[in-house]
Write an enzyme that holds these catalytic residues in place. Structure first.
Site, PDB file in Angstrom:
ATOM      1  N   GLU A  12      -3.387  -3.941   0.490  1.00 56.37           N
ATOM      2  CA  GLU A  12      -2.972  -2.550   0.216  1.00 56.37           C
ATOM      3  C   GLU A  12      -3.778  -1.957  -0.925  1.00 56.37           C
ATOM      4  O   GLU A  12      -3.229  -1.498  -1.929  1.00 56.37           O
ATOM      5  CB  GLU A  12      -1.475  -2.494  -0.094  1.00 56.37           C
ATOM      6  N   GLU A  30       1.262  -5.886   8.612  1.00 57.44           N
ATOM      7  CA  GLU A  30       2.592  -5.870   7.996  1.00 57.44           C
ATOM      8  C   GLU A  30       3.418  -4.792   8.657  1.00 57.44           C
ATOM      9  O   GLU A  30       2.964  -3.650   8.779  1.00 57.44           O
ATOM     10  CB  GLU A  30       2.523  -5.531   6.502  1.00 57.44           C
TER      11      GLU A  30
HETATM   12  C1  BG6 Z   1       3.951  -4.412   1.091  1.00 61.66           C
HETATM   13  C2  BG6 Z   1       3.415  -5.602   0.355  1.00 61.66           C
HETATM   14  O1  BG6 Z   1       3.791  -3.300   0.286  1.00 61.66           O
HETATM   15  O2  BG6 Z   1       5.290  -4.349   1.399  1.00 61.66           O
HETATM   16  C3  BG6 Z   1       4.299  -6.823   0.395  1.00 61.66           C
HETATM   17  O3  BG6 Z   1       2.121  -5.927   0.775  1.00 61.66           O
HETATM   18  C4  BG6 Z   1       5.743  -6.395   0.286  1.00 61.66           C
HETATM   19  O4  BG6 Z   1       3.896  -7.702  -0.616  1.00 61.66           O
HETATM   20  C5  BG6 Z   1       6.083  -5.505   1.469  1.00 61.66           C
HETATM   21  O5  BG6 Z   1       6.648  -7.447   0.177  1.00 61.66           O
HETATM   22  C6  BG6 Z   1       7.529  -5.066   1.520  1.00 61.66           C
HETATM   23  O6  BG6 Z   1       7.903  -4.516   0.300  1.00 61.66           O
HETATM   24  P1  BG6 Z   1       9.192  -5.018  -0.478  1.00 61.66           P
HETATM   25  O7  BG6 Z   1       9.159  -4.290  -1.760  1.00 61.66           O
HETATM   26  O8  BG6 Z   1      10.348  -4.659   0.377  1.00 61.66           O
HETATM   27  O9  BG6 Z   1       9.035  -6.470  -0.645  1.00 61.66           O
END
Ligand code: BG6
Length: 478
Positions: free
Chosen positions: A183, A377
């Site tokens: 990211e 993701e």
């Molecule tokens: C992304 C990141 O922004 O979102 C992850 O790359 C992160 O590391 C994921 O865990 C979800 O965000 P969160 O804050 O719910 O863990």
């Protein structure tokens, strides 16, 4: 929806990051990274960003969930066996920079750290799973933050080069898919995680931030070049946080405002990493904010030569923007900013759920760049309940994933070249933004609570069985 399948060889799998699963904080001569000084709880980013925060551990005041996380460091064999049972083709993971170079500035890598990832990669291959490795996922060595000022400092490029060189040479026979910075564009939202410094002064928001980005672009290009030289059959991508920005309505003022936000937040980094040059819009932005980059001889050529092979991106939500918003409207926006979108529902953490936004994203990215895309993701952070009989019936997660996979399927029909899908947090892990365990993304439940208690036992959720069928049918059976 019949007969809509994904291309043969589609890379199904799941994703995690070292700092959110491994634990093993004291083991293998690992050094301390940014995630290690992040306290647990919803206030974690506020604490980290407060002026005077010294990046030291203060156990009297805080707890540190990432230190043990879900103990993947010791349990990776069992966890990988579960991934294999779901039929994963790939597993996206990251290497903790501090396992390889504990302080970031050493001359030689740490053998214990290198050996740990050898074991993990070997275990994955034993099950026919290809690793997809993020080189830097919010895990910068603290020493580089406190002693060097993070990515503001050009020297960090040299340290990073040493790090990538070490891992490409060591893992050249084991890893085919790589990504540089997780990211990368998130530094515009929360700089400390990606850029390695907090912004307290207005001028830092501009000059320091974009200088740090320049260093990351150079570092990313070096990584791409080295990767291609050392592992000629590897593919190396960038990784961006993509949240399409919609205008609040058809008022041209709002449409233009949304377009500007899209350019800065969604396209700026990808334009440099994929097209190999700074886009025209950012030059105007630099001028308007008195940003004068220090660019060394050869940097721009390097950026041109070191373009990535594919775009990996995270997709969780869209953002809706309005040029003039009241404080109340702004407070109701998504985590990333904007105003409430009245057509969308939000998760328990206020992230607006928008599967069609993923199809829009895939189309927009492909139209603009014409390189393969990889959704690395996507997932739903939610509270789960273990029933008396031990089952976890996470139908809400299945619905979320189903809708997003259907949107991907439509995008493939639209002509988008999509390499794969790795759902985020395929096994429960520590939340990045809040440090909670109760914000669960997994298809595998881990018995661990926000207060650190729990047996760490793994349990298959209903979504585990559902995803297994999805993979077995190459996305036909949703
Ligand atoms: C992304 C990141 O922004 O979102 C992850 O790359 C992160 O590391 C994921 O865990 C979800 O965000 P969160 O804050 O719910 O863990």
């Amino acid at each position: 929806m019949e007969n809509k399948r994904f291309p043969e060889g589609f890379l199904w799998g799941g994703a995690t990051a070292a700092n959110q699963v491994e634990g093993g904080f004291y083991e293998g001569n690992k050094g301390m990274n940014i995630a290690d000084v992040l306290p647990g709880g919803k206030e974690r980013l506020k604490i980290l960003l407060s002026p005077g925060f010294d990046f030291k551990i203060d156990r009297e005041r805080y707890s540190y969930p990432n230190h043990e996380a879900i103990d993947f460091y010791h349990r990776y064999k069992d966890d990988i066996a579960l991934f294999a049972e779901m039929g994963f083709k790939v597993y996206r993971m990251s290497i903790a920079w501090t396992r390889i170079f504990p302080n970031g500035d050493e001359l030689a890598p740490n053998e214990d750290g290198l050996a740990f990832y050898d074991r993990v990669f070997d275990e994955l291959h034993k099950h026919g799973i290809e690793p997809v490795v993020t080189i830097s996922h919010y895990e910068m060595p603290v020493n580089l933050v406190t002693e060097y000022g993070g990515w503001r400092n050009r020297q960090v490029v040299t340290f990073f080069e040493r790090y990538v060189q070490a891992i490409f040479i060591r893992y050249k026979g084991k890893v085919k898919y790589w990504m540089t910075f997780n990211e990368i564009n998130s530094g515009l939202h929360f700089p400390i995680m990606g850029l390695g410094f907090a912004i307290h002064k207005e001028e830092d928001k501009y000059q320091s931030t974009f200088q740090a980005y320049h260093h990351q672009f150079v570092a990313s290009s070096i990584a791409v070049k080295r990767c291609h030289e050392i592992i000629p059959d590897a593919k190396i991508g960038c990784m961006i946080l993509y949240a399409p920005v919609y205008p609040y309505d058809c008022n041209p003022e709002n449409v233009m405002y949304a377009l500007k936000k899209n350019q800065l937040h969604n396209y700026y980094c990808a334009d440099v990493q994929v097209r190999g040059e700074y886009p025209a819009f950012i030059k105007r932005y630099f001028k308007e904010h008195n940003i004068e980059l220090e660019i060394q001889d050869g940097d721009l050529e390097l950026i041109k030569q070191g373009t990535v092979d594919y775009i990996g991106f995270s997709y969780y939500m869209s953002v809706t923007e309005k040029k003039e918003k009241t404080e109340e409207e702004a407070a109701q926006g998504n985590i990333l900013s904007g105003v409430k979108n009245r057509f969308l529902k939000a998760s328990d953490w206020g992230w607006e759920i928008d599967p069609i936004g993923l199809r829009i994203t895939l189309n927009e990215l492909y139209d603009r760049y014409q390189v393969p895309l990889f959704v690395v993701e996507n997932g739903l952070g939610a509270y789960d309940n273990v029933e008396e009989d031990g089952t976890i019936n996470d139908d809400y997660r299945i619905e979320y994933m189903r809708d997003h996979i259907m949107a991907m399927r439509e995008a493939v029909e639209d002509g988008v070249e999509l390499m794969g899908y790795t759902c985020w947090g395929c096994i429960d892990l520590v939340s990045m933004s809040t440090g909670e365990f109760s914000k669960r993304y997994g298809l595998i439940y881990v018995d661990k609570d926000d207060d650190g208690s729990g047996t760490l036992e793994r349990r298959k959720k209903k979504s585990f069985f559902w995803y297994k069928d999805v993979i077995a049918s190459n996305g036909e059976q949703l």
